[in-house]
Scaffold this active site. Structure first.
Site, PDB file in Angstrom:
ATOM      1  N   SER A   1       0.841  -1.199   0.000  1.00 50.66           N
ATOM      2  CA  SER A   1       0.000   0.000   0.000  1.00 50.66           C
ATOM      3  C   SER A   1       0.879   1.253   0.000  1.00 50.66           C
ATOM      4  O   SER A   1       1.685   1.423  -0.899  1.00 50.66           O
ATOM      5  CB  SER A   1      -0.976  -0.041   1.186  1.00 50.66           C
ATOM      6  OG  SER A   1      -2.003   0.899   1.038  1.00 50.66           O
TER       7      SER A   1
ATOM      8  N   ASP B   1      -9.379  -5.498  -4.703  1.00 47.28           N
ATOM      9  CA  ASP B   1      -8.922  -4.437  -3.795  1.00 47.28           C
ATOM     10  C   ASP B   1      -9.888  -3.249  -3.854  1.00 47.28           C
ATOM     11  O   ASP B   1     -10.018  -2.601  -4.887  1.00 47.28           O
ATOM     12  CB  ASP B   1      -7.518  -3.988  -4.196  1.00 47.28           C
ATOM     13  CG  ASP B   1      -6.842  -3.084  -3.172  1.00 47.28           C
ATOM     14  OD1 ASP B   1      -7.564  -2.320  -2.494  1.00 47.28           O
ATOM     15  OD2 ASP B   1      -5.614  -3.138  -3.059  1.00 47.28           O
TER      16      ASP B   1
ATOM     17  N   HIS C   1      -7.638  -5.485   0.046  1.00 46.29           N
ATOM     18  CA  HIS C   1      -6.547  -4.614   0.481  1.00 46.29           C
ATOM     19  C   HIS C   1      -6.027  -5.107   1.830  1.00 46.29           C
ATOM     20  O   HIS C   1      -6.124  -4.436   2.859  1.00 46.29           O
ATOM     21  CB  HIS C   1      -7.016  -3.165   0.563  1.00 46.29           C
ATOM     22  CG  HIS C   1      -5.889  -2.182   0.568  1.00 46.29           C
ATOM     23  ND1 HIS C   1      -5.207  -1.830  -0.581  1.00 46.29           N
ATOM     24  CD2 HIS C   1      -5.284  -1.495   1.572  1.00 46.29           C
ATOM     25  CE1 HIS C   1      -4.260  -0.965  -0.282  1.00 46.29           C
ATOM     26  NE2 HIS C   1      -4.282  -0.753   1.019  1.00 46.29           N
TER      27      HIS C   1
END
Length: 288
Positions: A114, A240, A268
């Site tokens: 991320s 995601d 995610h």
């Protein structure tokens, strides 16, 4: 856990595996502590022959907080007013380079998730001679036209922090559920336990706000990524909700000869059911 000094800051870190093995440094995402890299996941990487290092980014977990800096005005920053930007991703990439120095790593493999993916991309741009390989997970290039979030996921991430332990844990567990992998479902008890562990270890929402400002204020990396010349793997969850899969596709397209691995059913997060797939892909990329 030990601490080291990097780029003028105290960082908390942890290691797995033999120091005689090639170093592999894990960089976590926005507002997330190093324990988000599960110890068992780190152990699997170490079993592949790496000296694995995880650490708390600046302003989060048990690393140094920058509470002397003002809280950023995120709306103003998004509109182009950088007067309240506390630091940018390049500063956080310099933290990683400083961690290399403190641990005696001339070079290392790096894996970022991320915001951590953004940081390791910037590390490859700013410090190309320090990387052995690069892996960017559930991340994007900084191009605002790719990797867009579902509104519900973005709203969950950006809502004001709750007051008090019980409410904070409930809010965090709800966010974890929203961001989780539909193809690798977890129980509500899992989300609550994970949120509880993170809250009880360290709770510092002001640091998360400053990290958000760093992401917003940092430039598009697409053009600069064309200069990356290390073995690169880009991993993205097909499901995601926070960083759309187009962000991973754009990252792989920007870096010459990058491999793109899209994981069906992954959201995610780093679901246990996908660990073997992720670890084997990371090891394969690192081993060339």
């Amino acid at each position: 856990m030990p601490r080291l000094r990097s780029n003028g800051l105290e960082l908390e870190y942890d290691t797995f595996g033999s120091p005689a093995d090639p170093p592999l440094v894990l960089v976590m995402g926005l507002g997330a502590q190093m324990i988000t890299w599960d110890a068992d996941f780190c152990g699997l990487l170490a079993a592949e022959g790496f000296h694995v290092v995880r650490f708390d980014n600046r302003d989060i977990g048990l690393s140094e907080y920058l509470d002397d800096l003002p809280l950023p005005d995120l709306q103003a920053i998004a509109a182009g007013d950088r007067s309240t930007v506390p630091y940018v991703l390049a500063d956080m990439a310099a933290d990683v380079a400083g961690l290399f120095d403190a641990l005696g790593f001339a070079k290392a493999h790096v894996v970022g998730a991320s915001m951590g993916g953004m940081i390791v991309q910037q590390l490859a741009i700013d410090h190309p001679d320090r990387l052995l390989s690069l892996c960017s997970i559930m991340s994007t290039t900084g191009d605002p036209t790719v990797g867009q979030a579902d509104p519900a996921a973005l709203q969950a991430l950006l809502r004001p922090p709750a007051a008090g332990r019980e409410a904070s844990i409930a809010q965090s567990s709800d966010t974890l559920r929203i961001l989780s992998s539909p193809g690798f479902p977890s129980t509500e008890e899992f989300f609550v336990a994970k949120a509880t562990r993170a809250y009880d270890r360290a709770y510092h929402p002001a640091g998360g706000a400053r990290q958000t400002a760093a992401v917003i204020a940092s430039p598009d990396r697409t053009a600069a990524l064309a200069g990356v010349r290390v073995p690169t793997l880009v991993i993205h969850g097909e499901a995601d909700p926070l960083v759309g899969v187009s962000g991973g596709k754009a990252t792989a397209a920007a870096i010459p000869d990058a491999e793109l691995l899209i994981v069906a059913g992954m959201g995610h997060d780093l679901p246990r059911g996908a660990w073997q797939t992720l670890v084997q892909a990371i090891a394969r990329n690192a081993n060339g």
